[in-house]
Design an enzyme around this catalytic site. Sequence first.
Site, PDB file in Angstrom:
ATOM      1  N   ASP A  98     -16.235 -31.089  -9.553  1.00 40.13           N
ATOM      2  CA  ASP A  98     -17.637 -30.721  -9.414  1.00 40.13           C
ATOM      3  C   ASP A  98     -17.974 -30.674  -7.932  1.00 40.13           C
ATOM      4  OD1 ASP A  98     -20.218 -30.134 -10.143  1.00 40.13           O
ATOM      5  OD2 ASP A  98     -20.799 -32.211 -10.483  1.00 40.13           O
TER       6      ASP A  98
ATOM      7  N   ASP B  16     -20.122 -35.393 -13.375  1.00 42.56           N
ATOM      8  CA  ASP B  16     -21.084 -36.491 -13.469  1.00 42.56           C
ATOM      9  C   ASP B  16     -22.125 -36.289 -14.554  1.00 42.56           C
ATOM     10  OD1 ASP B  16     -22.476 -34.434 -12.330  1.00 42.56           O
ATOM     11  OD2 ASP B  16     -23.042 -35.495 -10.502  1.00 42.56           O
TER      12      ASP B  16
ATOM     13  N   ASP C  14     -20.491 -32.032 -18.318  1.00 36.28           N
ATOM     14  CA  ASP C  14     -19.089 -32.178 -17.927  1.00 36.28           C
ATOM     15  C   ASP C  14     -18.266 -32.949 -18.955  1.00 36.28           C
ATOM     16  OD1 ASP C  14     -19.432 -30.945 -15.355  1.00 36.28           O
ATOM     17  OD2 ASP C  14     -20.414 -32.777 -14.688  1.00 36.28           O
TER      18      ASP C  14
END
Length: 912
Positions: A337, A653, A657
Site C-alpha cells: 500500500d 491497513d 485490504d
Amino acid sequence: MSGDAAHTKVLEPAHHGLPFHEVVLLLGSDAVRGLDPEHVSQRRAQFGQNLLPRSRSGSVLRKLARQFNNPLVYVLLAAAAVTAILGEFLDTGVILAVVLVNTLVGFIQEVRAEAALDALHSLVRTKAVVMRGGSRHQVASEDLVPGDLVLLEAGDKVPADLRLVRLSALRVDESALTGESEPVSKDEVVLPRATPVADRRNMLYSGTLVTAGTGAGIVVAIGGETELGEIHRLMGAVQPVATPLTQKLARFSGTLTVAILALAAVAFLAGVAHGEQPAQMFTAAVALAVGAIPEGLPAAVTVTLAIGVRRMARRRAVVRRLPVVETLGSTTVICSDKTGTFTENQMTVRAIWTPERSYRVTGSGYGPEGHIHPADQPEGLAQAVATDDNLALYWSLLAGGACNDASVFPEGTIWGARGDPTEAAMLVAAGKGGADVARFLAARPRQAAMPFASEHQFMATLHPPGPPDGRSVVLVKGSAERVLELCAYQMDKEGGTVPVHRHAALTAAHDLADTGLRVLATAILFLPVPGSPLTATALRGRMTLTGLQAMLDPPREAAASAVHACQRAGVAVKMITGDHIRTAMTIAAAVGLASDHGDGTALTGAELEAVPADRLPDAVERATVFARVSPEQKLRLIGALQSRGHVAAMTGDGVNDAPALRQADVGISMGRSGTEVAKEAADIVLTDDDFATIEAAVEEGRNVFDNLTKFIVWTLPTNMAEGLVILVAILVGGALPILPTQILWINMTTAVALGLMLAFEPKEPGLMSRPPRPPDRPLLTWTLTLRILLVSALMVAGAWWLFEHELSVGASVAEARTAALNLFVAVEVFYLFSCRSLTRPAWRIGPFSNRWVILGVLVQAAGQLSLTYTPVMNGLFHTAPIDGGAWLRILGLAVLASLVVAVDKRFRRRSF
C-alpha cells in the site's frame, strides 16, 4: 417472498445511478418521515438483521483432528504404539510429547485465522439515529432495515450502505474501505452506473466514518449485501495459502516417511530371511524406524521460527503466524500500500506560491521542524525567509492556519493531528513560517464560519477588528479554481493589491498539481464594517488572492533505500493503492518504483477491468503501480502473481485490504494506522508502518531459512546412520552396535543441546545480495543431499569399526556400544561447526560469533560423561565406563570425518 427474491427486487439497482426520490420510492420510504414503524418488523423478517454472516470451519475436535494430517505424525504415532506394546515407555512418552506440541501449535494458528472475520463484525455494530414515522429514534445498527432514514453527523460511524437524500458540508473518511487517503466530500448528484465505489459521492458505506458536516440517507443494503459484506464474502472465500516452508516440509516428511518405512521393511524381511524370529525382527525394525525419525525436527523448526519472531520484533515487525517468518525469506514480490507504508501518512506542505515569489518548505509530517526557503535558491545556501519580507506569504500562511479546524499535538516522540490532514498540514506550515496563529486567534477569535462544502469547495472564517488596522477580516482557503472566482485582486509582498492575474495563478496551480501535489489557494478580505454576511455571493469579486499552498503525504526517508535493497535482492516491489494515479506515480517516482505514467509501469482499476483474464498475469508482472483499485481487484492481483509462481507479500491497513492480505503468502498490516480487520487478517503487523521494516523482515526471514536448512543438514546424517547401523547388523547377523534406547538419547539430547544452537546463527555476509530461492526448489539441494549421505556413511563405517575394534581388544558389549554411542555424538559435535555455514569453511567463521554453540557443546559433553560414568545412567541406557584409549580413538575418528567433510565442502561450494 424469499430472501433471494427480496434481494433481487429491492436491493439490486445501482442506487448511485438513480435520483434519490426514485430510490425513496423504490424502497417504499419517505425522505422526511422515514419508514412507518409497522413496516420495520415486516422488513426485518424479510431481510434479516444488519449483521455480517458468520462462518465456522468446524468443531474444536475437528480442528484438532486436522493437525494430525501429516505423514511424519502417522509414523510417530505408530512408533509410539509399538514402543508402548513392547514396554519401552520412555520412548513412548518422548514421541507423544513431540506430537502433542505440534498439534497444539497448529490448532492455535487455525483458531487465530477465524479472528479476522470476527473483527469485521465489530465494524458494523454501532448505534444509529433514524427517523421512523416522523420521530427520531436511536436504535442498534443491527436493527436497521432497507428503507430506514438514517441521520448522521461528524464522528458517527456509518451503520449500513446509504443513498444520500440531503447533506450539509458532509465529508467521510472512506480510507479503510477504498484506500482513499483523504476524507471524501459528498453530494446528491446522480452518477453513471459504472462509477466505481471510491467515486460514488452520493453514497455512504457501512463501516466508514463521518469526519465533518451532517447528512441523511436511505438504507439500501444491510449485512452481507453491503460493500463491507462483499469484502467479508471475499475473505471467507479465500483459503490461506500454505507457506513455502510448510509445503517443503510436507513433501520432505512424505519422502522421509516412505524411506523410513521401506528401510524398516527391508530390515524385517532380511532378518527373517536369515532365519531370525519374526517377533525379534519386528522389534528391530521398530528400533530402526525410531532411530531414523528426526524427532527433534518439529521442535527445531518451532524454536528457529520463534527466534526469528523475536529478532523481527526487535526490528518492529510482530509475527502472528510462525511459518511466515521463513516465507518472507522466500518472497519474490512485495505488493505494498502507499499511504503510511511508502509515505509518512502525515500531509505536509512542500511548496508555496505567492504572486511575486515561490518557496519550498522543509520538514516532514506534523512536527514543527522545518523552514520556508525561496525556491530559486540552492538548498545548501538558502536562508529561511522572514514573513515580514513578503506580506502575501504571511497572510497566506495565516489564512491556512486560522481558517482551520485541525490541531496538532505531540504523541511521545512523534506528532499527531486531529481533524482533516490537509488542514493540519497548513497549520504546521504557518508555524514553520512564523505566522503565530494562536496569537492571531486570541486577538481576533472567530465570529462566524462558512464550512467547506462540495458545492462551493472553500472554507471561510470571519474575524473581528484588531491590530494593526482595526478592520474585520475574512480568511478563505479552498480549491484554486473556486477561490480565484472570488478574487478580484492579488497581494504583493508589501501588502498592497493589484488586479488578479488568474492565468498565472492557475498555471502555477496546474504545474504544482502535475507533480502530484494537492493545491489549495488562500485569500483575504478586509472589511471596514463588521457584521457583513459570510456567503459565497457576498465574497465573490471582493477577495484578494494571497497564494497557493501545495502539499502531499511525503515519502518516508528510508523508503527509497529499502526499495532499492529489495530490488538488489531480487525481490520485485509493486505499489497497490486506492489513491489517484497521479498521486501514486509521484510517490512511486520518489521511492524508485517508476519515472512517469508514460512508461507502461502503471495501471488503474478501470484499466485492469479491461484486461482479459488470460492476459492479466502478464499485465500484472509488467506493471509496478496499481491505482484506484477495488478490494476484489487487489485479490485478483495477488492471485495473478501467485499463478506465475511468485511468493507474494501484501501490505495494507484498511478493511479493503483484508481479502488480499489473507490471499497473499505473507499478509503484512500496519500497526499504527491499520484497522483491526487488517491486523487480524495479516500474518505480520508492523509497529512503525514503515516499508523499510519489511525489507529488514525479509532479511530475517532469509536467515531463518538458512538456519533451518543448517539444522536439517546437520541432523539427518545421524538419523540415517542410526537406521543404517541397525540394518547392517541385521544383514550380517551380528549384535547391534547401538541400542534403540541409546539412539533416542542421541536424538533428543543432541537436537536440544547442539542442533537448536544453530537457530541462533547470525546472518551470513551477502544475505541480501542473492536472489530469492525459486519457490519450486526442494528443501535439500542435490549438493546437500550428497553431503548428508557422505556424513552418514562416515558415521556408519566409523561406528562399526570402533564397535568391532573394542570387542577385539577385550571390551564388553556394553563398553563397545558406549564407545560407538560416543562416536556418534563426537562426529555430530565436529560436524556442527561445519554446518554453521553451508558454503564457507569452519575456520573462517568466528568461533564466538554464536556463543550458544559453545555452551551447547559443553552441556552435551557433560551429558555424555554422565551417561558413560554414572551408575544410574549406566543402568537406564545399558552403557558402561570406557578407558582413555577408547576416547582417543573416538576423537581421532571424529577429526578424520571432519576433514573429509571440509574437503567435500571445498570442492562442492560452487554448486551449492
